[in-house]
Motif scaffolding. Sequence first.
Motif, short mmCIF file in Angstrom:
data_model
loop_
_atom_site.label_atom_id
_atom_site.label_comp_id
_atom_site.label_asym_id
_atom_site.label_seq_id
_atom_site.Cartn_x
_atom_site.Cartn_y
_atom_site.Cartn_z
N LEU A 106 0.83 -1.20 0.00
CA LEU A 106 0.00 0.00 0.00
C LEU A 106 0.86 1.26 0.00
N ALA A 107 1.98 1.22 0.70
CA ALA A 107 2.91 2.37 0.68
C ALA A 107 3.42 2.60 -0.74
N ASP A 108 3.74 1.52 -1.43
CA ASP A 108 4.19 1.64 -2.83
C ASP A 108 3.07 2.19 -3.71
N PHE A 109 1.87 1.64 -3.53
CA PHE A 109 0.72 2.02 -4.36
C PHE A 109 0.37 3.49 -4.14
N LEU A 110 0.27 3.90 -2.89
CA LEU A 110 -0.11 5.29 -2.60
C LEU A 110 1.03 6.27 -2.84
N GLY A 111 2.26 5.77 -2.78
CA GLY A 111 3.42 6.64 -2.91
C GLY A 111 3.86 6.94 -4.33
N SER A 112 3.23 6.31 -5.30
CA SER A 112 3.66 6.50 -6.69
C SER A 112 2.48 6.62 -7.64
N ARG A 113 2.37 7.77 -8.26
CA ARG A 113 1.32 7.97 -9.27
C ARG A 113 1.52 7.00 -10.44
N ALA A 114 2.80 6.74 -10.78
CA ALA A 114 3.10 5.84 -11.90
C ALA A 114 2.60 4.42 -11.62
N ILE A 115 2.70 3.96 -10.38
CA ILE A 115 2.20 2.63 -10.02
C ILE A 115 0.67 2.63 -10.07
N ARG A 116 0.06 3.67 -9.51
CA ARG A 116 -1.42 3.75 -9.53
C ARG A 116 -1.97 3.82 -10.94
N ALA A 117 -1.18 4.26 -11.90
CA ALA A 117 -1.64 4.37 -13.28
C ALA A 117 -1.67 3.01 -13.99
N LEU A 118 -1.10 1.98 -13.38
CA LEU A 118 -1.05 0.66 -13.99
C LEU A 118 -2.30 -0.15 -13.65
N ARG A 119 -2.99 -0.62 -14.66
CA ARG A 119 -4.19 -1.44 -14.43
C ARG A 119 -3.88 -2.69 -13.59
N PRO A 120 -2.76 -3.40 -13.88
CA PRO A 120 -2.45 -4.57 -13.04
C PRO A 120 -2.27 -4.22 -11.56
N ALA A 121 -1.84 -3.01 -11.25
CA ALA A 121 -1.69 -2.63 -9.84
C ALA A 121 -3.04 -2.62 -9.15
N TRP A 122 -4.05 -2.12 -9.81
CA TRP A 122 -5.40 -2.09 -9.24
C TRP A 122 -5.96 -3.50 -9.10
N LEU A 123 -5.76 -4.33 -10.12
CA LEU A 123 -6.25 -5.70 -10.06
C LEU A 123 -5.54 -6.49 -8.96
N HIS A 124 -4.25 -6.26 -8.82
CA HIS A 124 -3.45 -6.90 -7.77
C HIS A 124 -3.95 -6.48 -6.39
#
Length: 150
Positions: free
Chosen positions: A70-88
């Motif tokens: 969650l720290a990675d997800f919330l800490g990076s706009r580039a990660i949040r922009a990836l569809r697999p990140a949301w599905l994961h």
Amino acid sequence: MSLENPKTTAKIAGHPIHPMLIPFPIAFFVGAFAADVAYWQTGNAFFASGAAWLIGAGLVMAALAALAGLADFLGSRAIRALRPAWLHLVGNVTAVLLELWNLILRLGDPAAAVVPMGLGLSLVVTLLLLFNGWMGWEMVYRGRVGVADR
């Protein structure tokens, strides 16, 4: 388009923490499924009790892995922009909630909760972990999340 790879937020000496932690809940949850199958086939209550303990340990380790993820997800706009990140993310939250339900069912009498509900939940979580892992590796191999820049 940025030439830099998406950076992880939670890391130690440049190494992402999330991938260091995720093998533990995976092993515990898949081990619980194996123990459920063993109980179903043998009727030995040892396996039912072991599965409950494995689910509990998996939930503890999943919580730690989730904090880093969650720290990675919330800490990076580039990660949040990836569809697999949301599905994961959604897949892993679903797996954890199913395992929490699975553990609650087992609290009174672990053996009585295995067949069919506990076994079914363990199977669904194991299959869900395959999908979640695929999405996690999509982020690494295709999205290059956490991969060091050259």
